[in-house]
Design an enzyme around this catalytic site. Structure first.
Site, PDB file in Angstrom:
ATOM      1  N   GLU A 280       7.858  26.158  20.166  1.00 38.45           N
ATOM      2  CA  GLU A 280       8.392  25.185  21.313  1.00 38.45           C
ATOM      3  C   GLU A 280       9.792  25.228  21.250  1.00 38.45           C
ATOM      4  OE1 GLU A 280       5.863  22.006  22.395  1.00 38.45           O
ATOM      5  OE2 GLU A 280       7.488  21.191  23.797  1.00 38.45           O
ATOM      6  N   GLU A 283      11.078  28.500  22.321  1.00 34.71           N
ATOM      7  CA  GLU A 283      11.056  28.469  23.803  1.00 34.71           C
ATOM      8  C   GLU A 283      12.245  27.641  24.459  1.00 34.71           C
ATOM      9  OE1 GLU A 283       7.522  26.464  24.890  1.00 34.71           O
ATOM     10  OE2 GLU A 283       7.342  27.644  26.873  1.00 34.71           O
ATOM     11  N   CYS A 300       1.821  19.121  24.299  1.00 39.46           N
ATOM     12  CA  CYS A 300       0.686  18.904  23.460  1.00 39.46           C
ATOM     13  C   CYS A 300      -0.128  17.680  23.675  1.00 39.46           C
ATOM     14  CB  CYS A 300       1.485  18.387  22.013  1.00 39.46           C
ATOM     15  SG  CYS A 300       3.082  17.709  22.196  1.00 39.46           S
ATOM     16  N   SER A 320       5.866  23.477  28.736  1.00 34.50           N
ATOM     17  CA  SER A 320       5.983  24.616  27.640  1.00 34.50           C
ATOM     18  C   SER A 320       4.544  25.261  27.569  1.00 34.50           C
ATOM     19  CB  SER A 320       6.044  23.774  26.073  1.00 34.50           C
ATOM     20  OG  SER A 320       5.773  24.843  25.280  1.00 34.50           O
ATOM     21  N   LYS A 359      -8.898  15.727  24.186  1.00 36.42           N
ATOM     22  CA  LYS A 359      -8.897  16.768  23.411  1.00 36.42           C
ATOM     23  C   LYS A 359     -10.337  17.487  23.672  1.00 36.42           C
ATOM     24  CE  LYS A 359      -4.977  16.932  20.790  1.00 36.42           C
ATOM     25  NZ  LYS A 359      -3.706  17.270  21.618  1.00 36.42           N
ATOM     26  N   GLU A 362      -9.844  19.480  26.228  1.00 38.81           N
ATOM     27  CA  GLU A 362      -9.152  20.533  26.015  1.00 38.81           C
ATOM     28  C   GLU A 362      -9.722  21.711  25.353  1.00 38.81           C
ATOM     29  OE1 GLU A 362      -6.055  20.126  23.179  1.00 38.81           O
ATOM     30  OE2 GLU A 362      -4.780  21.298  24.116  1.00 38.81           O
ATOM     31  N   GLU A 367     -10.189  29.219  28.662  1.00 33.52           N
ATOM     32  CA  GLU A 367      -9.087  30.066  27.997  1.00 33.52           C
ATOM     33  C   GLU A 367      -8.779  30.118  26.371  1.00 33.52           C
ATOM     34  OE1 GLU A 367      -8.864  27.742  30.239  1.00 33.52           O
ATOM     35  OE2 GLU A 367      -6.827  26.709  30.129  1.00 33.52           O
ATOM     36  N   CYS A 504      -0.116   9.193  20.768  1.00 35.01           N
ATOM     37  CA  CYS A 504      -1.475   9.368  20.417  1.00 35.01           C
ATOM     38  C   CYS A 504      -1.984   8.174  19.459  1.00 35.01           C
ATOM     39  CB  CYS A 504      -1.478  10.582  19.161  1.00 35.01           C
ATOM     40  SG  CYS A 504      -0.694  11.830  19.907  1.00 35.01           S
TER      41      CYS A 504
END
Lengths: 586, 169
Positions: A280, A283, A300, A320, A359, A362, A367, A504
């Site tokens: 990141e 990036e 994230c 990102s 999560k 996710e 993908e 988190c």
């Protein structure tokens, strides 16, 4: 200060005007029971458990919402009060399925505790309860409306704190339910899977989908190589499940417990947090130089990603392309680690322990399989890990301590603070500053981006350029920050968003807590961990350097892109994809 | 239109709602864009125009006002004057007030439902009739009472219902 004087249970007290009777009663030591009231969300006046007698008032008053007045005489435990409270609880129980023995919340149910405290033993009332089917459509959250006591906490957290509004109160009177619009399944709504509703539900009406059986089965399967990774925030809270005070760092005990459970390798998501910073950061530097697609927004927090896809698909180019640290670690485990350990990746079962319920969603996104296998097979929350340890009889307090395993166990302080709001920004700036100036920040601790204000911003001079950054946590704060950006009111280069309030450490899968200071206590573990680390900048992580040297080449390389980056979906297609994904997966 | 048809329609095309009426609905919704506090007035005005509040219209209102669909749906299902079902061409009201009830309104209601072809769904399949239960309409001397649109029928027997309904196409 404008104050009022009143008498509670015969004791005189002077308090600030606007204080509720409940708050004042607690000041004189009267422990008034509550149910719908939540110290963070406030009182709702919905359940009537906290009623008190106020002399001269026509009826008993709900103390959680009634402000004090001068000369008030309050009784918190008169006969009328006790009888009313007990009746309220009896009525709730009469329409509640009494399957406490097998309920997910049997040990933590606030209604069960209240019934016990008020000595409600035999219900005077019975009525036929309509069968309300469970909604298991979401991979993260299970709704069981038959257990709902209509306190409204979940609706408050979903609509006000998160600004999502996936659920609301529908119908009227005895037919009232908490449900998605039109009676849809949760999977068909704009639910972002943050799980905050499960963290505030007092009963078992909203719970996290339990995947502990599947993981325990994998651990018993000799043909499987079962690997686990653990997120930073878990070690800052797991101790609470075993009676340790909030704010206890249980990293070594947690790793020891996971080894005792039989995992073949225990890896640290903090390492892939460092890896995220490498990718990141790279990036960000590219975008900063080109001036394109700014601000860069972090990726994230999967709850935030769901929110972006559902509510702000126009921002997709700003976010990102980095996968979350969980998914990066998953992809690296089934490629780099598999090869190094000489294990067939098809035999690897990759488990992650997360403070997060999104999560779970996710990990099931179609993908997320760039290694040729699912990056992550099972996601367990902190609460589920505690449950799994209890199931096999492991007490965290008496377990043998251990260290994370090589080659994916080493981390820096930057990776550790990923678990708290502002931490990703701080970690990124430490490395970005170094990359652009070739020297570390004078003070590695960036206090302007720390703390729990909903939106925080800072300006940092990096090699003569003023880099403007902002941090938001909790999705209604994120919404406000995005409004400022989209209206042109504010311009930033780099923005961190975490879906859960506090980040988190207060994720939807963390231990239940009503401690108003819980966030700072858990954050203190991560900040102390950062200070204690040998390396505090992600690019100094020796294991990450080795990983690039042996396998990933350089940040942003072709292979790094294939394994560590992802794409997002937009608009109508997005919801189709997401819901298809859920239904297929569950 | 069946409820299933309403549910499957995303944008209002093929909803059976007259396009001119839909334009009026859109104009009302636009007038209140961004005004979160205007939910109940908007629902009122829209129901005035098309007679009910189908799902896709609730979604439009939610999007325009900036409130969640769950909140709109919550309000629609809370207040009995809002309905998610389209009304029939003729609205039959059967009074179940005390006087009508003791004069046999329950049997009358059954007869009306049967004659109008209305099951638990409150609208007949051909869209000709919708049936609703009303509270006392102040005609207790004439009990049991039946209303169809603006007409009032008094001392109605279950046997006479079919004949009365034939007048309405």
């Amino acid at each position: 200060m404008d104050t009022v004087k009143l008498t509670i249970d015969g004791k005189q007290i002077e308090v600030e005007r606007g204080t509720t009777i409940l708050e004042a009663a607690r000041l004189v030591g009267a422990n008034v029971p509550t149910l719908c009231y939540h110290p963070v969300l406030g009182g709702g006046g919905a359940c009537r458990v906290c009623v008190c007698e106020v002399e001269g008032a026509r009826n008993l008053v709900a103390s959680c919402v009634c402000p004090v007045n001068d000369g008030m005489v309050v009784w918190t435990n008169s006969k009328a009060v006790r009888e009313a409270r007990r009746t309220v609880v009896e009525l709730m129980i009469a329409s509640h399925p009494q399957d406490c023995l097998t309920c997910d919340r049997s040990d933590t149910c606030e209604l069960r505790r209240l019934a016990s405290r008020l000595n409600v033993r035999e219900g005077r009332f019975t009525r036929e309860k309509k069968a309300s089917p469970k909604d298991t459509s979401s991979p993260s959250v299970v709704r069981d409306p038959s257990k709902c006591i209509l306190c409204g906490r979940c609706v408050e957290v979903c609509s006000s704190v998160q600004g999502v509004g996936a659920i609301g109160l529908a119908n009227r009177g005895i037919e009232t339910v908490v449900a998605p619009a039109f009676g849809d399944d949760l999977a068909d709504t704009k639910c972002v899977a943050c799980g905050q509703c499960t963290a505030v539900c007092p009963v078992g009406a909203l719970i996290v989908k339990d995947d502990t059986d599947a993981v325990l089965d994998a651990l018993s399967d000799e043909n499987k190589h079962v690997v686990v990774q653990v997120a930073p925030a878990v070690r800052a809270a797991l101790g609470e499940e075993f009676g340790l005070p909030a704010g206890t760092d249980v990293t070594a005990e947690m790793v020891g417990a996971l080894k005792q459970l039989g995992f073949d390798a225990v890896f640290d998501t903090q390492l892939s947090a460092d890896l995220t910073i490498m990718e990141e950061g790279n990036e960000f530097i590219e975008r900063l130089k080109s001036g394109e697609r700014l601000p860069l927004i972090t990726s994230c927090s999967p709850g935030w990603i769901n929110y972006m896809e559902n509510f702000h698909p126009d921002l997709v180019d700003n976010v990102s392309s980095c996968k979350s640290p969980q998914q990066m670690m998953g992809a690296v485990i089934k490629t780099y680690y598999a090869k190094k350990a000489g294990v067939d990746p098809s035999k690897i079962v990759s488990v992650s322990i997360m403070p997060c319920t999104a999560k779970k969603f996710e990990a099931k996104r179609p993908e997320m399989n760039s290694s040729g296998y699912r990056d992550v097979d099972y996601v367990l929350t902190t609460r589920e890990l505690a449950s799994m340890l209890r199931q096999v009889g492991i007490d965290l307090k008496s377990v043998q301590s251990s260290d994370f395993d090589s080659p994916l166990g080493e981390s820096t302080g930057a990776g550790e603070i990923f678990g708290v709001t502002g931490g990703v920004m701080e970690a990124a700036l430490r490395s970005v500053y170094f990359a652009l100036t070739n020297k570390p920040l004078e003070n590695l601790e960036l206090h302007p981006v720390r703390g729990f204000d909903g939106i925080r911003e800072a300006e940092i001079d990096v090699a003569g350029q003023k880099v403007r950054v902002a941090v938001a946590h909790g999705l209604s704060n994120a919404e406000e920050l995005l409004r400022r950006i989209e209206s042109g009111e504010k311009e930033y280069h780099f923005v961190e968003i975490m879906a859960c309030p506090g980040g988190c450490i207060a994720g939807g899968g963390q231990p239940f807590s009503q401690d108003p200071d819980i966030k700072s206590k858990r954050a203190s573990v991560l900040y102390a961990g950062d200070r204690a680390k040998k390396q505090r900048m992600s690019h100094d992580n020796p294991a990450v350097k080795k990983l690039y040297g042996e396998f990933l080449e350089t940040p942003g390389s072709e292979i790094a892109h294939k394994l560590l980056h992802t794409t997002y979906c937009q608009g109508e297609k997005c919801s189709e994809k997401a819901s298809a994904n859920i239904k297929e997966a569950s | 239109m069946s409820e299933a048809a309403v549910r499957s329609t995303a944008q209002g095309a093929g909803t059976g709602i007259d396009p001119d009426l839909m334009k009026k609905v859109d104009a009302v919704i636009e007038q209140y864009r961004g005004n979160r506090g205007a939910l109940i007035p908007v629902l009122h005005e829209v129901q005035e125009i098309i007679g009910y509040l189908p799902r896709f219209v609730q979604s439009k209102i939610a999007e325009a006002l900036g409130v969640s669909e769950a909140e709109v749906y919550g309000v629609v299902t809370f207040y009995s004057l809002f309905t998610m079902k389209p009304a029939g061409r003729h609205k039959i009201g059967v009074c179940l007030g005390t006087a009508c009830y003791v004069k046999g309104a329950a049997a009358l209601l059954e007869a009306v439902k049967q004659a109008a072809g209305v099951e638990n769904d409150d609208v007949s399949a051909d869209g000709r009739f919708s049936v609703e239960v009303t509270r006392c309409i102040g005609a207790c001397g004439l009990a049991p009472v039946l209303t169809i649109d603006e007409d009032v029928y008094s001392r109605v027997s279950p046997e006479s219902v079919s004949e009365i309904l034939e007048k309405y196409e």
